[in-house]
Design a protein around this motif. Structure first.
Motif, PDB file in Angstrom:
ATOM      1  N   UNK A  33       0.842  -1.194   0.000  1.00 16.36           N
ATOM      2  CA  UNK A  33       0.000   0.000   0.000  1.00 16.36           C
ATOM      3  C   UNK A  33       0.871   1.235   0.000  1.00 16.36           C
ATOM      4  N   UNK A  34       0.505   2.219   0.817  1.00 10.98           N
ATOM      5  CA  UNK A  34       1.275   3.464   0.855  1.00 10.98           C
ATOM      6  C   UNK A  34       1.271   4.108  -0.518  1.00 10.98           C
ATOM      7  N   UNK A  35       2.437   4.342  -1.061  1.00  9.19           N
ATOM      8  CA  UNK A  35       2.535   4.903  -2.397  1.00  9.19           C
ATOM      9  C   UNK A  35       2.211   3.867  -3.457  1.00  9.19           C
ATOM     10  N   UNK A  36       2.404   2.627  -3.127  1.00  9.95           N
ATOM     11  CA  UNK A  36       2.078   1.560  -4.060  1.00  9.95           C
ATOM     12  C   UNK A  36       3.080   1.477  -5.190  1.00  9.95           C
ATOM     13  N   UNK A  37       2.899   0.458  -5.982  1.00 10.87           N
ATOM     14  CA  UNK A  37       3.802   0.259  -7.102  1.00 10.87           C
ATOM     15  C   UNK A  37       3.238   0.862  -8.386  1.00 10.87           C
ATOM     16  N   UNK A  38       1.918   0.960  -8.482  1.00 13.06           N
ATOM     17  CA  UNK A  38       1.311   1.549  -9.667  1.00 13.06           C
ATOM     18  C   UNK A  38       1.346   3.069  -9.554  1.00 13.06           C
ATOM     19  N   UNK A  39       1.693   3.714 -10.644  1.00 13.03           N
ATOM     20  CA  UNK A  39       1.771   5.171 -10.645  1.00 13.03           C
ATOM     21  C   UNK A  39       0.414   5.756 -11.036  1.00 13.03           C
ATOM     22  N   UNK A  40      -0.003   6.776 -10.320  1.00 12.15           N
ATOM     23  CA  UNK A  40      -1.246   7.478 -10.647  1.00 12.15           C
ATOM     24  C   UNK A  40      -0.916   8.605 -11.621  1.00 12.15           C
ATOM     25  N   UNK A  41      -1.780   8.824 -12.578  1.00 12.99           N
ATOM     26  CA  UNK A  41      -1.584   9.872 -13.575  1.00 12.99           C
ATOM     27  C   UNK A  41      -2.466  11.063 -13.224  1.00 12.99           C
ATOM     28  N   UNK A  42      -1.860  12.245 -13.233  1.00 12.25           N
ATOM     29  CA  UNK A  42      -2.589  13.472 -12.931  1.00 12.25           C
ATOM     30  C   UNK A  42      -2.713  14.269 -14.221  1.00 12.25           C
TER      31      UNK A  42
END
Length: 146
Positions: free
Chosen positions: A84-93
């Motif tokens: 969890x936390x930042x996680x491995x998948x990147x979020x796109x803004x």
């Protein structure tokens, strides 16, 4: 034989061998308790007490080992990285074209993104879980300080 041992300095604790003594025709070292003596068997009550004490010792050592293993397990668990936390998948803004990102601040599950385009500053509050923009704020010069 006693005379012969006395002549070489082993009779009666002489200065040559102060830790040796002759007793009843045998040479014995003084203070040497390593040699087993004729051990008498313990009476049944003492033997039961000895067995109880050995059992107590084994149980106590077992409990101490389990306790130390538990503490080491907790230390290892706390030092491992968490999921969890930042996680491995990147979020796109999605930000408008021409805006430059000046700074990013993180707070738990959210991030504050400071951007600038054409002299105007904007702040975006973004969810780190899915990259959704939670709030847009325009930063400008106002008369609040005057």
């Amino acid at each position: 034989m006693y005379e012969r041992l006395k002549s070489i300095g082993l009779g009666g604790g002489s200065a040559a061998a102060p830790d040796m003594a002759i007793t009843r025709g045998r040479i014995m070292a003084r203070g040497n308790q390593d040699e087993p003596e004729d051990e008498m068997p313990l009476d049944p009550a003492a033997e039961r007490l000895r067995r109880k004490m050995v059992r107590l010792l084994v149980v106590s050592v077992g409990i101490m080992i389990v306790g130390v293993m538990a503490v080491l397990g907790v230390v290892v668990y706390k030092t491992l990285p968490r999921d969890g936390g930042l996680g491995e998948a990147a979020a796109t803004i999605a930000i408008p074209a021409g805006e430059a990102i000046l700074a990013v601040s993180m707070d738990g599950e959210r991030a504050l993104v400071h951007t600038r385009a054409d002299g105007a500053d904007r702040l975006y509050v973004v969810s780190l879980a899915d990259g959704a923009v939670l709030k847009r704020l325009a930063v400008g010069q106002g008369a609040a300080g005057n």
